[in-house]
Design a protein around this motif. Sequence first.
Motif, PDB file in Angstrom:
ATOM      1  N   HIS A 104       0.887  -1.231  -0.069  1.00  0.00           N
ATOM      2  CA  HIS A 104       0.054  -0.034  -0.130  1.00  0.00           C
ATOM      3  C   HIS A 104       0.805   1.162   0.182  1.00  0.00           C
ATOM      4  CE1 HIS A 104       0.925  -0.901   4.265  1.00  0.00           C
ATOM      5  NE2 HIS A 104       0.589   0.681   4.426  1.00  0.00           N
ATOM      6  N   ARG A 105       2.148   1.231  -0.173  1.00  0.00           N
ATOM      7  CA  ARG A 105       3.191   2.215  -0.353  1.00  0.00           C
ATOM      8  C   ARG A 105       3.730   2.309  -1.601  1.00  0.00           C
ATOM      9  NH1 ARG A 105       1.162   4.977   3.696  1.00  0.00           N
ATOM     10  NH2 ARG A 105       1.799   3.787   5.705  1.00  0.00           N
ATOM     11  N   PHE A 106       2.751   1.860  -2.739  1.00  0.00           N
ATOM     12  CA  PHE A 106       3.030   2.286  -4.112  1.00  0.00           C
ATOM     13  C   PHE A 106       1.756   3.277  -4.372  1.00  0.00           C
ATOM     14  CE2 PHE A 106       5.425  -1.894  -3.406  1.00  0.00           C
ATOM     15  CZ  PHE A 106       6.327  -1.815  -4.344  1.00  0.00           C
ATOM     16  N   TYR A 107       2.342   4.217  -5.277  1.00  0.00           N
ATOM     17  CA  TYR A 107       1.111   5.208  -5.588  1.00  0.00           C
ATOM     18  C   TYR A 107       1.202   5.460  -7.315  1.00  0.00           C
ATOM     19  CZ  TYR A 107       1.294   5.756  -0.558  1.00  0.00           C
ATOM     20  OH  TYR A 107       1.362   5.527   0.907  1.00  0.00           O
ATOM     21  N   THR A 108      -0.042   5.840  -7.638  1.00  0.00           N
ATOM     22  CA  THR A 108      -0.157   6.780  -8.811  1.00  0.00           C
ATOM     23  C   THR A 108      -0.598   8.183  -8.282  1.00  0.00           C
ATOM     24  OG1 THR A 108      -2.337   6.062  -9.130  1.00  0.00           O
ATOM     25  CG2 THR A 108      -0.541   4.922 -10.218  1.00  0.00           C
ATOM     26  N   TYR A 109      -0.134   9.197  -9.067  1.00  0.00           N
ATOM     27  CA  TYR A 109      -0.476  10.269  -8.781  1.00  0.00           C
ATOM     28  C   TYR A 109      -1.835  10.871  -9.492  1.00  0.00           C
ATOM     29  CZ  TYR A 109      -0.818  15.478  -8.560  1.00  0.00           C
ATOM     30  OH  TYR A 109      -1.270  16.858  -8.402  1.00  0.00           O
ATOM     31  N   ASN A 110      -3.044  11.392  -8.782  1.00  0.00           N
ATOM     32  CA  ASN A 110      -4.108  11.644  -9.788  1.00  0.00           C
ATOM     33  C   ASN A 110      -4.448  13.242  -9.927  1.00  0.00           C
ATOM     34  OD1 ASN A 110      -7.534  12.349  -9.435  1.00  0.00           O
ATOM     35  ND2 ASN A 110      -7.053  10.409 -10.489  1.00  0.00           N
ATOM     36  N   THR A 111      -4.051  13.962 -10.782  1.00  0.00           N
ATOM     37  CA  THR A 111      -4.238  15.108 -11.177  1.00  0.00           C
ATOM     38  C   THR A 111      -5.462  16.107 -10.876  1.00  0.00           C
ATOM     39  OG1 THR A 111      -2.365  14.870 -12.949  1.00  0.00           O
ATOM     40  CG2 THR A 111      -3.733  16.822 -13.082  1.00  0.00           C
ATOM     41  N   PRO A 112      -6.550  15.218 -11.269  1.00  0.00           N
ATOM     42  CA  PRO A 112      -7.801  16.181 -10.920  1.00  0.00           C
ATOM     43  C   PRO A 112      -7.850  16.213  -9.476  1.00  0.00           C
ATOM     44  CG  PRO A 112      -8.223  14.468 -12.751  1.00  0.00           C
ATOM     45  CD  PRO A 112      -6.989  14.190 -12.133  1.00  0.00           C
ATOM     46  N   THR A 113      -7.729  15.420  -8.495  1.00  0.00           N
ATOM     47  CA  THR A 113      -7.951  15.613  -7.081  1.00  0.00           C
ATOM     48  C   THR A 113      -6.678  15.891  -6.491  1.00  0.00           C
ATOM     49  OG1 THR A 113      -7.549  13.040  -6.831  1.00  0.00           O
ATOM     50  CG2 THR A 113      -9.758  13.827  -7.204  1.00  0.00           C
ATOM     51  N   ASP A 114      -5.404  16.022  -7.198  1.00  0.00           N
ATOM     52  CA  ASP A 114      -4.317  16.461  -6.596  1.00  0.00           C
ATOM     53  C   ASP A 114      -3.876  15.405  -5.257  1.00  0.00           C
ATOM     54  OD1 ASP A 114      -1.743  17.591  -5.893  1.00  0.00           O
ATOM     55  OD2 ASP A 114      -2.509  19.147  -4.685  1.00  0.00           O
ATOM     56  N   THR A 115      -4.022  13.991  -5.766  1.00  0.00           N
ATOM     57  CA  THR A 115      -3.907  13.134  -4.611  1.00  0.00           C
ATOM     58  C   THR A 115      -3.053  12.123  -5.281  1.00  0.00           C
ATOM     59  OG1 THR A 115      -5.850  11.968  -4.976  1.00  0.00           O
ATOM     60  CG2 THR A 115      -5.989  13.601  -3.340  1.00  0.00           C
ATOM     61  N   ASN A 175       1.330  16.544 -13.648  1.00  0.00           N
ATOM     62  CA  ASN A 175       1.167  15.249 -14.086  1.00  0.00           C
ATOM     63  C   ASN A 175       2.567  14.589 -13.953  1.00  0.00           C
ATOM     64  OD1 ASN A 175      -1.221  14.677 -16.324  1.00  0.00           O
ATOM     65  ND2 ASN A 175      -0.794  17.009 -16.120  1.00  0.00           N
ATOM     66  N   LEU A 176       2.427  13.528 -13.287  1.00  0.00           N
ATOM     67  CA  LEU A 176       3.559  12.566 -12.909  1.00  0.00           C
ATOM     68  C   LEU A 176       4.072  11.693 -14.070  1.00  0.00           C
ATOM     69  CD1 LEU A 176       5.974  11.653 -11.065  1.00  0.00           C
ATOM     70  CD2 LEU A 176       4.291  10.232 -10.120  1.00  0.00           C
ATOM     71  N   VAL A 177       4.998  12.051 -14.829  1.00  0.00           N
ATOM     72  CA  VAL A 177       5.719  11.471 -16.100  1.00  0.00           C
ATOM     73  C   VAL A 177       6.958  10.766 -15.790  1.00  0.00           C
ATOM     74  CG1 VAL A 177       4.420  12.793 -17.471  1.00  0.00           C
ATOM     75  CG2 VAL A 177       6.707  13.549 -16.891  1.00  0.00           C
ATOM     76  N   GLY A 178       7.653  10.270 -16.828  1.00  0.00           N
ATOM     77  CA  GLY A 178       8.945   9.551 -16.303  1.00  0.00           C
ATOM     78  C   GLY A 178       9.783   9.413 -17.649  1.00  0.00           C
ATOM     79  N   ASN A 179      11.137   9.248 -17.377  1.00  0.00           N
ATOM     80  CA  ASN A 179      12.144   8.938 -18.311  1.00  0.00           C
ATOM     81  C   ASN A 179      11.866   7.751 -18.795  1.00  0.00           C
ATOM     82  OD1 ASN A 179      14.171   8.225 -20.205  1.00  0.00           O
ATOM     83  ND2 ASN A 179      15.703   8.872 -18.684  1.00  0.00           N
ATOM     84  N   PRO A 180      11.338   7.185 -20.098  1.00  0.00           N
ATOM     85  CA  PRO A 180      11.049   5.905 -20.457  1.00  0.00           C
ATOM     86  C   PRO A 180      12.171   4.843 -21.034  1.00  0.00           C
ATOM     87  CG  PRO A 180      10.522   7.442 -22.202  1.00  0.00           C
ATOM     88  CD  PRO A 180      11.280   8.201 -21.269  1.00  0.00           C
ATOM     89  N   TYR A 181      13.555   5.516 -21.237  1.00  0.00           N
ATOM     90  CA  TYR A 181      14.689   4.858 -21.813  1.00  0.00           C
ATOM     91  C   TYR A 181      15.486   4.456 -20.929  1.00  0.00           C
ATOM     92  CZ  TYR A 181      12.444   7.615 -25.782  1.00  0.00           C
ATOM     93  OH  TYR A 181      11.475   8.164 -26.652  1.00  0.00           O
ATOM     94  N   PRO A 182      16.453   3.465 -21.398  1.00  0.00           N
ATOM     95  CA  PRO A 182      17.743   2.975 -20.422  1.00  0.00           C
ATOM     96  C   PRO A 182      18.746   3.845 -20.829  1.00  0.00           C
ATOM     97  CG  PRO A 182      17.193   1.557 -22.243  1.00  0.00           C
ATOM     98  CD  PRO A 182      16.161   2.617 -22.321  1.00  0.00           C
ATOM     99  N   SER A 183      18.654   5.283 -20.915  1.00  0.00           N
ATOM    100  CA  SER A 183      19.687   6.343 -21.100  1.00  0.00           C
ATOM    101  C   SER A 183      18.914   7.420 -20.405  1.00  0.00           C
ATOM    102  CB  SER A 183      19.935   6.389 -22.689  1.00  0.00           C
ATOM    103  OG  SER A 183      18.763   6.871 -23.160  1.00  0.00           O
ATOM    104  N   VAL A 184      19.880   8.507 -20.080  1.00  0.00           N
ATOM    105  CA  VAL A 184      19.514   9.849 -19.830  1.00  0.00           C
ATOM    106  C   VAL A 184      18.814  10.373 -21.137  1.00  0.00           C
ATOM    107  CG1 VAL A 184      20.543  11.869 -19.052  1.00  0.00           C
ATOM    108  CG2 VAL A 184      21.440   9.996 -18.162  1.00  0.00           C
ATOM    109  N   ILE A 185      17.950  11.471 -20.505  1.00  0.00           N
ATOM    110  CA  ILE A 185      17.357  12.318 -21.676  1.00  0.00           C
ATOM    111  C   ILE A 185      17.627  13.756 -21.437  1.00  0.00           C
ATOM    112  CG2 ILE A 185      15.664  10.594 -22.260  1.00  0.00           C
ATOM    113  CD1 ILE A 185      13.611  12.189 -20.721  1.00  0.00           C
ATOM    114  N   ASP A 186      17.780  14.525 -22.265  1.00  0.00           N
ATOM    115  CA  ASP A 186      18.132  15.956 -22.121  1.00  0.00           C
ATOM    116  C   ASP A 186      16.694  16.870 -21.736  1.00  0.00           C
ATOM    117  OD1 ASP A 186      18.356  18.769 -23.739  1.00  0.00           O
ATOM    118  OD2 ASP A 186      20.160  18.199 -22.938  1.00  0.00           O
ATOM    119  N   ALA A 187      16.974  17.606 -20.598  1.00  0.00           N
ATOM    120  CA  ALA A 187      15.697  18.328 -19.936  1.00  0.00           C
ATOM    121  C   ALA A 187      15.275  19.271 -21.077  1.00  0.00           C
ATOM    122  CB  ALA A 187      15.855  18.628 -18.640  1.00  0.00           C
ATOM    123  N   ALA A 188      16.649  20.359 -21.409  1.00  0.00           N
ATOM    124  CA  ALA A 188      16.155  21.314 -22.233  1.00  0.00           C
ATOM    125  C   ALA A 188      15.369  21.130 -23.626  1.00  0.00           C
ATOM    126  CB  ALA A 188      17.354  22.098 -22.634  1.00  0.00           C
TER     127      ALA A 188
END
Length: 301
Positions: A104-115, A175-188
């Motif tokens: 119960h300590r794994f979570y998704t983030y719900n944008t409309p309710t900010d929870t 929104n909670l997103v994430g890097n989908p690759y097995p490599s670094v990605i460039d933020a800029a």
Amino acid sequence: EAVFTANFTTSADLYACTIRVTNSAAVVGVHDVFVYGAITVENGSSYTQMNNSNLIQIDPLAVNIGAISVKRNTSTIVRLDHTLWASPVVGQNLYGFSPQTLTHRFYTYNTPTDTYLSSTLSSSSVFEVAKGYVVRAPNNQSSLVPAEWEGTFFGVPNNGSYSFNLAYSPTFAYNLVGNPYPSVIDAAKFVSDNAATIDGTLYFYAHTLSMDSNGLFQAGTNYATWNATGGTAATEIALNDPAYHTPAEVPDGSIQVGQGFFVKAKSSGNVNFTNELRRNNQENQFFRTTNEKHRIWLDLK
């Protein structure tokens, strides 16, 4: 084509048209692997990417075959700390990724309710591509001595273009997103490529604040941020706190392997990830102060 027919550990960066591992175990140390096409790991073989290494594929249409292991260390954490994760491979089971974390300590983030919600997950839940998840430290992690925790993703490595559908309203837009690759990605470049749908700031959870005896956080922010003007560290807690994480890390414009992060939508639509974002950065931890940008500041009167 690079063909591994006997056990092999890298001693330098590797460049290949394609990679095939057959009847052997390939281990990538703190090096970068650049491959134009696909990676094939045959049955009975293995390919392991160690912490701070990168797999950078060029052809977005290359189809990988077979699972690899991708290892990623957290920042120093204690038992009640949380980390934002995203998977660089296909099909990694969520609970299996950190089996000592309470379910119960794994979570998704719900944008409309900010929870944060744990009820959306079950024992069959897997990491969705480009989506971020909140995972508390394993329950056997020390509550007094901060230490890194090594996570291992196992699955077919992600390659090519991916989209994450943003939730948006005038009231809540994170929104909670994430890097989908097995490599670094460039933020800029990520911010620039998605300028139509997100604002220019990225938010990284740094767990630098701790709760008091009433379960409340001290004043400040647990989020380090990055935008085109540079990075800003999260608020540091008192030096005498047993869960103190030092020093407060500053995002440097590189989004590390396995890193989940927040974006703020400014309209409905998608954020898009492409192979053109992939970089060969080998910084330890999810973000560090390096590669400082030099700027000229103009005051207009």
